[in-house]
Scaffold this motif. Structure first.
Motif, mmCIF file in Angstrom:
data_model
loop_
_atom_site.group_PDB
_atom_site.id
_atom_site.type_symbol
_atom_site.label_atom_id
_atom_site.label_comp_id
_atom_site.label_asym_id
_atom_site.label_seq_id
_atom_site.Cartn_x
_atom_site.Cartn_y
_atom_site.Cartn_z
ATOM 1 N N SER A 1 2.011 52.374 46.712
ATOM 2 C CA SER A 1 2.559 51.705 47.889
ATOM 3 C C SER A 1 3.538 52.581 48.653
ATOM 4 C CB SER A 1 3.299 50.443 47.434
ATOM 5 O OG SER A 1 4.316 50.816 46.507
ATOM 6 N N GLY A 2 3.884 53.744 48.091
ATOM 7 C CA GLY A 2 4.887 54.593 48.742
ATOM 8 C C GLY A 2 6.288 54.367 48.205
ATOM 9 N N VAL A 3 6.460 53.356 47.360
ATOM 10 C CA VAL A 3 7.778 53.102 46.766
ATOM 11 C C VAL A 3 8.126 54.274 45.840
ATOM 12 C CG1 VAL A 3 9.049 51.627 45.134
ATOM 13 C CG2 VAL A 3 7.584 50.599 46.892
ATOM 14 N N PRO A 4 9.320 54.866 45.975
ATOM 15 C CA PRO A 4 9.693 55.955 45.088
ATOM 16 C C PRO A 4 9.756 55.487 43.632
ATOM 17 C CG PRO A 4 11.174 55.849 46.966
ATOM 18 C CD PRO A 4 10.337 54.607 47.004
ATOM 19 N N MET A 5 9.321 56.375 42.744
ATOM 20 C CA MET A 5 9.307 56.020 41.321
ATOM 21 C C MET A 5 10.038 57.106 40.537
ATOM 22 S SD MET A 5 5.876 55.854 38.923
ATOM 23 C CE MET A 5 5.037 57.374 39.301
ATOM 24 N N LEU B 1 17.691 49.648 42.183
ATOM 25 C CA LEU B 1 16.885 50.263 41.124
ATOM 26 C C LEU B 1 16.157 49.138 40.395
ATOM 27 C CD1 LEU B 1 16.114 52.867 39.578
ATOM 28 C CD2 LEU B 1 17.926 52.302 37.951
ATOM 29 N N PHE B 2 14.825 49.182 40.405
ATOM 30 C CA PHE B 2 13.988 48.132 39.817
ATOM 31 C C PHE B 2 13.391 48.704 38.524
ATOM 32 C CE2 PHE B 2 10.165 45.618 39.298
ATOM 33 C CZ PHE B 2 10.472 44.369 39.824
ATOM 34 N N VAL B 3 13.785 48.151 37.398
ATOM 35 C CA VAL B 3 13.380 48.707 36.105
ATOM 36 C C VAL B 3 12.358 47.787 35.456
ATOM 37 C CG1 VAL B 3 14.218 49.708 33.960
ATOM 38 C CG2 VAL B 3 15.798 49.322 35.852
ATOM 39 N N SER B 4 11.267 48.370 34.975
ATOM 40 C CA SER B 4 10.226 47.532 34.378
ATOM 41 C C SER B 4 9.451 48.315 33.330
ATOM 42 C CB SER B 4 9.273 47.036 35.471
ATOM 43 O OG SER B 4 8.257 46.250 34.887
ATOM 44 N N PRO B 5 8.951 47.630 32.300
ATOM 45 C CA PRO B 5 8.092 48.301 31.323
ATOM 46 C C PRO B 5 6.632 48.384 31.777
ATOM 47 C CG PRO B 5 8.465 46.036 30.656
ATOM 48 C CD PRO B 5 9.265 46.239 31.917
ATOM 49 N N VAL C 1 14.342 50.529 47.687
ATOM 50 C CA VAL C 1 14.124 50.162 46.285
ATOM 51 C C VAL C 1 13.366 51.292 45.599
ATOM 52 C CG1 VAL C 1 12.046 48.845 46.913
ATOM 53 C CG2 VAL C 1 13.144 48.396 44.738
ATOM 54 N N ARG C 2 13.763 51.609 44.383
ATOM 55 C CA ARG C 2 13.082 52.641 43.599
ATOM 56 C C ARG C 2 12.795 52.069 42.217
ATOM 57 N NH1 ARG C 2 16.047 58.143 45.868
ATOM 58 N NH2 ARG C 2 16.231 57.333 47.998
ATOM 59 N N VAL C 3 11.643 52.395 41.690
ATOM 60 C CA VAL C 3 11.197 51.809 40.415
ATOM 61 C C VAL C 3 11.400 52.831 39.296
ATOM 62 C CG1 VAL C 3 9.153 50.976 39.177
ATOM 63 C CG2 VAL C 3 9.530 50.298 41.544
ATOM 64 N N LEU C 4 11.900 52.381 38.167
ATOM 65 C CA LEU C 4 12.021 53.244 36.979
ATOM 66 C C LEU C 4 11.033 52.767 35.922
ATOM 67 C CD1 LEU C 4 13.486 55.402 35.207
ATOM 68 C CD2 LEU C 4 15.035 53.565 34.484
ATOM 69 N N LEU C 5 10.191 53.681 35.439
ATOM 70 C CA LEU C 5 9.182 53.350 34.420
ATOM 71 C C LEU C 5 9.262 54.342 33.263
ATOM 72 C CD1 LEU C 5 6.006 52.926 36.681
ATOM 73 C CD2 LEU C 5 7.331 51.093 35.630
ATOM 74 N N PRO C 6 8.810 53.939 32.083
ATOM 75 C CA PRO C 6 8.696 54.893 30.979
ATOM 76 C C PRO C 6 7.512 55.848 31.204
ATOM 77 C CG PRO C 6 8.689 52.596 30.194
ATOM 78 C CD PRO C 6 8.458 52.563 31.672
ATOM 79 N N GLY C 7 7.595 57.029 30.635
ATOM 80 C CA GLY C 7 6.546 58.032 30.830
ATOM 81 C C GLY C 7 5.357 57.841 29.916
ATOM 82 N N TYR C 8 4.667 56.701 30.048
ATOM 83 C CA TYR C 8 3.413 56.499 29.318
ATOM 84 C C TYR C 8 2.385 57.508 29.848
ATOM 85 C CZ TYR C 8 5.440 51.700 29.121
ATOM 86 O OH TYR C 8 6.251 50.613 29.000
ATOM 87 N N PRO C 9 1.273 57.717 29.109
ATOM 88 C CA PRO C 9 0.275 58.687 29.575
ATOM 89 C C PRO C 9 -0.216 58.395 30.999
ATOM 90 C CG PRO C 9 -0.228 57.991 27.332
ATOM 91 C CD PRO C 9 0.938 57.169 27.775
ATOM 92 N N GLU C 10 -0.475 57.092 31.310
ATOM 93 C CA GLU C 10 -1.027 56.760 32.632
ATOM 94 C C GLU C 10 0.001 57.047 33.725
ATOM 95 O OE1 GLU C 10 -0.386 54.534 30.244
ATOM 96 O OE2 GLU C 10 -2.354 54.352 29.288
ATOM 97 N N VAL C 11 1.269 56.856 33.395
ATOM 98 C CA VAL C 11 2.321 57.101 34.385
ATOM 99 C C VAL C 11 2.480 58.613 34.575
ATOM 100 C CG1 VAL C 11 4.793 56.818 34.878
ATOM 101 C CG2 VAL C 11 3.486 54.929 33.849
ATOM 102 N N MET C 12 2.460 59.348 33.465
ATOM 103 C CA MET C 12 2.611 60.804 33.561
ATOM 104 C C MET C 12 1.453 61.404 34.364
ATOM 105 S SD MET C 12 5.432 61.432 32.210
ATOM 106 C CE MET C 12 5.361 63.207 32.113
ATOM 107 N N GLY C 13 0.280 60.758 34.242
ATOM 108 C CA GLY C 13 -0.881 61.243 34.995
ATOM 109 C C GLY C 13 -0.681 61.118 36.494
ATOM 110 N N ALA C 14 0.218 60.222 36.900
ATOM 111 C CA ALA C 14 0.434 59.990 38.328
ATOM 112 C C ALA C 14 1.623 60.776 38.867
ATOM 113 C CB ALA C 14 0.663 58.486 38.568
ATOM 114 N N VAL C 15 2.246 61.588 38.000
ATOM 115 C CA VAL C 15 3.441 62.312 38.427
ATOM 116 C C VAL C 15 3.113 63.786 38.587
ATOM 117 C CG1 VAL C 15 5.779 63.001 37.751
ATOM 118 C CG2 VAL C 15 4.936 60.740 37.159
ATOM 119 N N ASP C 16 3.576 64.325 39.651
ATOM 120 C CA ASP C 16 3.448 65.759 39.865
ATOM 121 C C ASP C 16 4.421 66.463 38.902
ATOM 122 O OD1 ASP C 16 3.732 68.292 40.735
ATOM 123 O OD2 ASP C 16 4.136 67.798 42.830
ATOM 124 N N ALA C 17 3.848 67.293 38.001
ATOM 125 C CA ALA C 17 4.648 67.858 36.903
ATOM 126 C C ALA C 17 5.882 68.615 37.386
ATOM 127 C CB ALA C 17 3.779 68.774 36.062
ATOM 128 N N GLY C 18 5.835 69.113 38.609
ATOM 129 C CA GLY C 18 6.964 69.915 39.090
ATOM 130 C C GLY C 18 8.174 69.106 39.510
#
Ligand code: ADP
Ligand code: GLC
Length: 496
Positions: free
Chosen positions: A81-85, A7-11, A40-57
């Motif tokens: 890149s295909g890395v799970p987030m 688990l790769f955690v980053s701001p 490897v899977r990346v954990l990010l905070p739900g900033y607006p730009e990140v939320m824009g890249a996530v399928d709401a479902g």
């Protein structure tokens, strides 16, 4: 396929959210690890730009943390890149316009302590028995102070994954009022110098350095420098005491994004065998920055945060001496307003020689790398630095203070290294004005000899700055800390 799960955690993670090199690293290193067969899977905070890249479902779980409780939705998606987030969605803390740490006027968010304690706590939950996922990482990799509390939280949780803490910049420590300890659920007993306390403050970075199983930083030289009083920012004693668990791994660069042969953001693509085409970029840059278009005037490029660390003040103070050498200067940056004002003053005084642009402009950053003749990095200290690697790749030799990753990634031009064909740039020893001006003078004298200059350009363009080597070193470290053997049975040995 190796079974190693990380688990790769980053701001930060480019291109979604980036204030500097950490954003680039958090995109490229996980991609390289995945290429090496690591889950490897990346954990990010739900900033607006990140939320824009996530399928709401794609909601995976709901978690309540802290007291009073904050509700977090855990969403799943993937990076380009295909890395799970995974995304920690807590709109009240993260869904606001501005940057990851600051508002649009560059003021720190007043609730940064809670915001990043929450990110760290979610990382700890996903790396312990409390996880709501059926995916359990062998290792959790934390980056910089915003993730520093993860190893501290894990001390109080069952079945914790081992932790790796990476320092990208020791100057940023996340030191806050300890009054939030009860709210985030850390015991007062851990608030001592043998724990979370740093001069009466709760230090997120210190927490990470104190409790992580392994510590890394982003270049071998910076790993040594941070253990000295001069560059240890008060943490040098702790780092010395943990030196057997501490090492430097030089960052790589994303060679697909930063490739002059294919870069869509530059005026004219070129490679080591068509280097004459680079000139098209110099002309485009001079036009773009309203400098006199003249291929014969050496053009110095600068891109970066305008800060004391980056030596912006040294560059400003050296400007008269540099211009006396008959050069132009193209600068792109954002940062301290006093430096912006002084740079604006310089550009007004020397409109035919200095042009500045204040903003965060990806495209112009690429054009400067491609169009400048040399790239200046007068940093007082530099944990790694990415621009000097980009510039070598673009045939734009760097002129830099020999510190941290600059020292580890540039081969200084000497008569010997030039003859051997290994020289890739110009390093100087003291971070002051005289050193910078002398090094530029030295670079200009080599520049006048076009065959020597070409040797330096080609040596830089031919270097391997890709992530593969660094990813291998991280994989070895993960295996060692997790006690997970590779397929051939050796902990830390290469898998096929
Ligand atoms: P740091 O992380 O200390 O700022 P690095 O050299 O590691 O320094 O990384 C900086 C990254 O941010 C590089 O990719 C650089 O091109 C980019 N960058 C910095 N300032 C700007 C800017 N004003 N516009 C565009 N890109 C920038
Ligand atoms: C930090 C450092 C920089 C480094 C980057 C990525 O921001 O200042 O030197 O390249 O992190 O590791």
């Amino acid at each position: 396929m190796s079974e190693l799960r990380v688990l790769f955690v980053s701001p930060e993670c480019a291109p979604l959210t980036k204030t500097g090199g950490l954003g680039d690293v958090s995109a490229a290193l996980p991609a390289a690890l995945r290429e090496a067969g690591i889950d490897v899977r990346v954990l990010l905070p739900g900033y607006p730009e990140v939320m824009g890249a996530v399928d709401a479902g794609r909601e995976h779980a709901r978690i309540a943390v802290f007291d009073p409780p904050l509700q977090v939705r855990l969403l799943a998606s993937s990076l380009q890149s295909g890395v799970p987030m995974y995304v920690a969605d807590c709109p009240h803390l993260f869904l606001r316009p501005g940057g990851p740490y600051q508002d649009g006027a560059l003021r720190d968010w007043p609730d940064n302590a809670v915001r990043f304690a929450l990110l760290a706590k979610v990382a700890a939950i996903l790396s312990s028995e409390e996880t709501p996922l059926d995916w359990h990482p062998h290792v959790v990799h934390c980056n910089d102070w915003p993730c520093g509390l993860t190893p501290a939280f894990l001390r109080h949780m069952s079945d914790p994954a081992p932790t790796v803490m990476t320092i990208h910049n020791l100057a940023f420590q996340g030191n806050f009022d300890p009054a939030i300890l009860p709210q985030v659920g850390l015991p007062w007993s851990s608030f001592t110098t043998q724990g979370l306390e740093f001069h009466g403050r709760l230090s997120f970075l210190k927490a990470g350095l104190y409790y992580a199983d392994e510590i890394t930083t982003v270049s071998p030289t910076y790993a040594l420098e941070t253990q000295s009083e001069a560059l240890g920012f008060g943490m040098d004693g702790l780092l010395r005491s943990r030196s057997q668990f501490y090492k430097g791994i030089l960052n790589g660069i994303d060679e697909n994004i930063w490739n002059p042969e294919t870069d869509p953001l530059i005026a004219q693509c070129y490679g080591a065998h068509s280097i004459e085409q680079k000139l098209g970029n110099k002309i485009a840059l001079q036009r773009r920055m309203a400098l006199p278009v003249d291929s014969s005037v050496p053009l110095l490029g600068v891109v970066g945060r305008l800060t004391h660390q980056k030596g912006t003040d040294l560059l400003i103070d050296a400007a008269d001496d540099l211009l006396a050498l008959g050069v132009q200067l193209a600068l792109l940056g954002r940062g301290d307003s006093q430096y912006e004002r002084r740079l604006q003053g310089l550009a007004a005084r020397f409109p035919n020689a200095i042009s500045v642009s204040f903003g965060f402009e990806e495209e112009l950053a690429h054009l400067i790398e491609a169009g400048a003749d040399m790239f200046l990095m007068p940093s007082r200290f530099e944990p790694c630095g990415l621009n000097q690697m980009y510039s070598q790749r673009y045939g734009t030799p760097p002129v830099a203070h020999a510190t941290g990753g600059l020292r580890d990634s540039i081969v200084d031009c000497t008569p010997e290294s030039l003859a051997a064909g290994t020289a890739t740039g110009f390093l100087y020893g003291q971070p002051g004005i005289a050193g910078l001006v002398d090094a530029v003078r030295r670079a200009l004298s080599v520049h006048r000899d076009s065959s020597s200059w070409l040797r330096i350009q080609k040596a830089g363009m031919g270097r391997d700055f890709g992530w593969r080597g660094a990813a291998q070193r991280y994989e070895d470290l993960y295996r060692q800390v997790a006690g997970v053997k590779s397929q051939n049975g050796e902990p830390g040995a290469k898998t096929g």
